[in-house]
Write a protein that holds these residues in place. Structure first.
Motif, PDB file in Angstrom:
ATOM      1  N   VAL A 116       0.840  -1.200   0.000  1.00 44.21           N
ATOM      2  CA  VAL A 116       0.000   0.000   0.000  1.00 44.21           C
ATOM      3  C   VAL A 116       0.875   1.249   0.000  1.00 44.21           C
ATOM      4  N   THR A 117       1.930   1.238   0.801  1.00 43.38           N
ATOM      5  CA  THR A 117       2.807   2.401   0.886  1.00 43.38           C
ATOM      6  C   THR A 117       3.529   2.657  -0.421  1.00 43.38           C
ATOM      7  N   VAL A 118       4.049   1.615  -1.043  1.00 44.67           N
ATOM      8  CA  VAL A 118       4.749   1.777  -2.314  1.00 44.67           C
ATOM      9  C   VAL A 118       3.788   2.286  -3.384  1.00 44.67           C
ATOM     10  N   PHE A 119       2.588   1.732  -3.435  1.00 51.87           N
ATOM     11  CA  PHE A 119       1.610   2.169  -4.439  1.00 51.87           C
ATOM     12  C   PHE A 119       1.235   3.628  -4.249  1.00 51.87           C
ATOM     13  N   THR A 120       0.902   4.009  -3.020  1.00 49.54           N
ATOM     14  CA  THR A 120       0.505   5.394  -2.777  1.00 49.54           C
ATOM     15  C   THR A 120       1.668   6.363  -3.020  1.00 49.54           C
ATOM     16  N   THR A 121       2.882   5.941  -2.700  1.00 48.56           N
ATOM     17  CA  THR A 121       4.037   6.814  -2.907  1.00 48.56           C
ATOM     18  C   THR A 121       4.306   7.034  -4.385  1.00 48.56           C
ATOM     19  N   VAL A 122       4.312   5.966  -5.169  1.00 45.26           N
ATOM     20  CA  VAL A 122       4.615   6.087  -6.594  1.00 45.26           C
ATOM     21  C   VAL A 122       3.494   6.814  -7.334  1.00 45.26           C
ATOM     22  N   VAL A 123       2.260   6.331  -7.168  1.00 42.28           N
ATOM     23  CA  VAL A 123       1.132   6.937  -7.884  1.00 42.28           C
ATOM     24  C   VAL A 123       0.885   8.359  -7.382  1.00 42.28           C
ATOM     25  N   GLY A 124       0.931   8.556  -6.075  1.00 43.88           N
ATOM     26  CA  GLY A 124       0.690   9.880  -5.519  1.00 43.88           C
ATOM     27  C   GLY A 124       1.735  10.891  -5.960  1.00 43.88           C
ATOM     28  N   THR A 125       3.000  10.479  -5.997  1.00 46.37           N
ATOM     29  CA  THR A 125       4.059  11.398  -6.419  1.00 46.37           C
ATOM     30  C   THR A 125       3.901  11.793  -7.875  1.00 46.37           C
ATOM     31  N   LEU A 126       3.608  10.831  -8.749  1.00 46.59           N
ATOM     32  CA  LEU A 126       3.435  11.133 -10.171  1.00 46.59           C
ATOM     33  C   LEU A 126       2.232  12.047 -10.401  1.00 46.59           C
ATOM     34  N   LEU A 127       1.116  11.741  -9.751  1.00 52.04           N
ATOM     35  CA  LEU A 127      -0.064  12.587  -9.916  1.00 52.04           C
ATOM     36  C   LEU A 127       0.158  13.971  -9.309  1.00 52.04           C
ATOM     37  N   SER A 128       0.870  14.024  -8.187  1.00 45.77           N
ATOM     38  CA  SER A 128       1.158  15.315  -7.569  1.00 45.77           C
ATOM     39  C   SER A 128       2.019  16.183  -8.475  1.00 45.77           C
ATOM     40  N   LEU A 129       3.020  15.579  -9.117  1.00 43.27           N
ATOM     41  CA  LEU A 129       3.850  16.329 -10.059  1.00 43.27           C
ATOM     42  C   LEU A 129       3.017  16.850 -11.226  1.00 43.27           C
ATOM     43  N   LEU A 130       2.093  16.029 -11.696  1.00 45.89           N
ATOM     44  CA  LEU A 130       1.233  16.449 -12.802  1.00 45.89           C
ATOM     45  C   LEU A 130       0.355  17.628 -12.397  1.00 45.89           C
ATOM     46  N   VAL A 131      -0.287  17.530 -11.240  1.00 48.83           N
ATOM     47  CA  VAL A 131      -1.179  18.594 -10.781  1.00 48.83           C
ATOM     48  C   VAL A 131      -0.410  19.873 -10.506  1.00 48.83           C
ATOM     49  N   ILE A 132       0.706  19.762  -9.782  1.00 54.50           N
ATOM     50  CA  ILE A 132       1.487  20.948  -9.425  1.00 54.50           C
ATOM     51  C   ILE A 132       2.093  21.590 -10.667  1.00 54.50           C
ATOM     52  N   GLY A 133       2.606  20.776 -11.589  1.00 54.73           N
ATOM     53  CA  GLY A 133       3.194  21.320 -12.803  1.00 54.73           C
ATOM     54  C   GLY A 133       2.172  22.044 -13.669  1.00 54.73           C
ATOM     55  N   LEU A 134       0.999  21.429 -13.853  1.00 51.86           N
ATOM     56  CA  LEU A 134      -0.044  22.049 -14.671  1.00 51.86           C
ATOM     57  C   LEU A 134      -0.604  23.307 -14.021  1.00 51.86           C
ATOM     58  N   PHE A 135      -0.545  23.398 -12.711  1.00 48.73           N
ATOM     59  CA  PHE A 135      -1.035  24.596 -12.025  1.00 48.73           C
ATOM     60  C   PHE A 135       0.025  25.690 -11.992  1.00 48.73           C
ATOM     61  N   ALA A 136       1.277  25.306 -11.802  1.00 48.97           N
ATOM     62  CA  ALA A 136       2.334  26.300 -11.643  1.00 48.97           C
ATOM     63  C   ALA A 136       2.754  26.914 -12.971  1.00 48.97           C
TER      64      ALA A 136
END
Length: 300
Positions: free
Chosen positions: A80-100
């Motif tokens: 669960v930790t590995v999945f949330t870390t990998v998927v969450g980090t990639l999606l977070s980069l996408l959201v932050i990049g598209l917003f910034a």
């Protein structure tokens, strides 16, 4: 100044002093970690009698055996930790990049409005009750894997960092030439901006990965399904259970009070188990991490 010596050169004595200072700073980070590992493989009785030592008087894996009693649960929590870390980090980069990225462009009409909203959320928060109601009642994020991912997708501070990075490192001429060639905004972002911003994205990605890996608060607030607990919260529960059992009185609780987990060494074993993978992953990001922190600084 001596002839032939560079203006910004430092003396050998100053150079030696700086090296010694940085070595001491490095040791201050490494030595405590070595002590944690050493205590985690020390007998509980030795720790009680002699205190924490770098060289164990008596080796013991009792703390790790205590954790391994629930190996399936631990492996599931690691998944669960590995999945949330990998998927969450990639999606977070996408959201932050598209917003910034739009905030870094002067021609974006609503740049000041969205920038104000980001800064406002950095200064003021809605509180725990409103956050919990929106998360559970509006977004329905409870007892599902997305409850461990979505709340950390957006971070105002990371947006400000990436906005500054885009503004200082992406030449306007490159963007304009791509648009002249017929590229749209999304094509420009994913084909040009992202490739030129790998150091900055890697830096933010490392920050986000650490947040996801170390998170225990979201499972505490949003999870009752044991199959979806992450590693940090599982270790927190194991430590709480060990402390509870170690404080029981034999007169009142009978045989259950005879279960005495290795409380002192267990704390260190929990730390080793919890930080291991993220520490091993850091060297792969180090090159981008350093470059992402320094690029865009004032140059003279």
């Amino acid at each position: 100044m001596k002839p032939g010596r560079a203006i910004n050169a430092i003396s050998p004595a100053a150079n030696t002093t700086l090296h010694a200072l940085f070595m001491l700073m490095s040791l201050s980070c490494v030595v405590p970690l070595l002590l944690v590992v050493a205590v985690s493989v020390t007998s509980e009785s030795s720790v009680v009698a002699d205190g924490y030592r770098f060289i164990p008087n008596k080796l013991s894996l009792e703390a790790y055996r205590y954790l391994w009693q629930e190996n399936r649960t631990i492996l599931s929590a690691y998944g669960v930790t590995v999945f949330t870390t990998v998927v969450g980090t990639l999606l977070s980069l996408l959201v932050i990049g598209l917003f910034a990225y739009p905030l870094s462009r002067q021609e974006f009409a609503f740049r000041r409005l969205f920038l104000f909203l980001v800064v406002f959320t950095l200064l003021f928060q809605g509180g725990l009750v409103s956050w919990y109601m929106v998360t559970t009642q509006v977004l329905h994020l409870k007892n599902n894997i997305w409850a461990l991912i979505v709340p950390h997708l957006f971070n105002g501070w990371y947006v400000m960092i990436m906005r500054t990075y885009f503004s200082t490192t992406i030449p306007d001429a490159v963007i304009e030439s791509a648009k002249i060639d017929g590229a749209g905004e999304f094509r420009v972002f994913f084909s040009i901006v992202v490739r030129l911003s790998l150091p900055g994205l890697a830096t933010i990605g490392l920050f986000s990965a650490i947040v996801y890996w170390n998170d225990w608060w979201l499972p505490l607030m949003l999870m009752t399904n044991d199959k979806l607990l992450n590693m940090q919260y599982l270790l927190y529960k194991a430590q709480s259970l060990a402390d509870y059992l170690s404080n029981l009185s034999g007169e009142n609780y009978g045989t259950i009070a005879q279960i005495r987990p290795p409380t002192l060494t267990l704390r260190m074993a929990l730390a080793v188990v919890g930080i291991g993978p993220i520490v091993l992953a850091y060297p792969f990001f180090q090159k981008y991490f350093i470059k992402g922190l320094t690029i865009g600084a004032v140059k003279g």
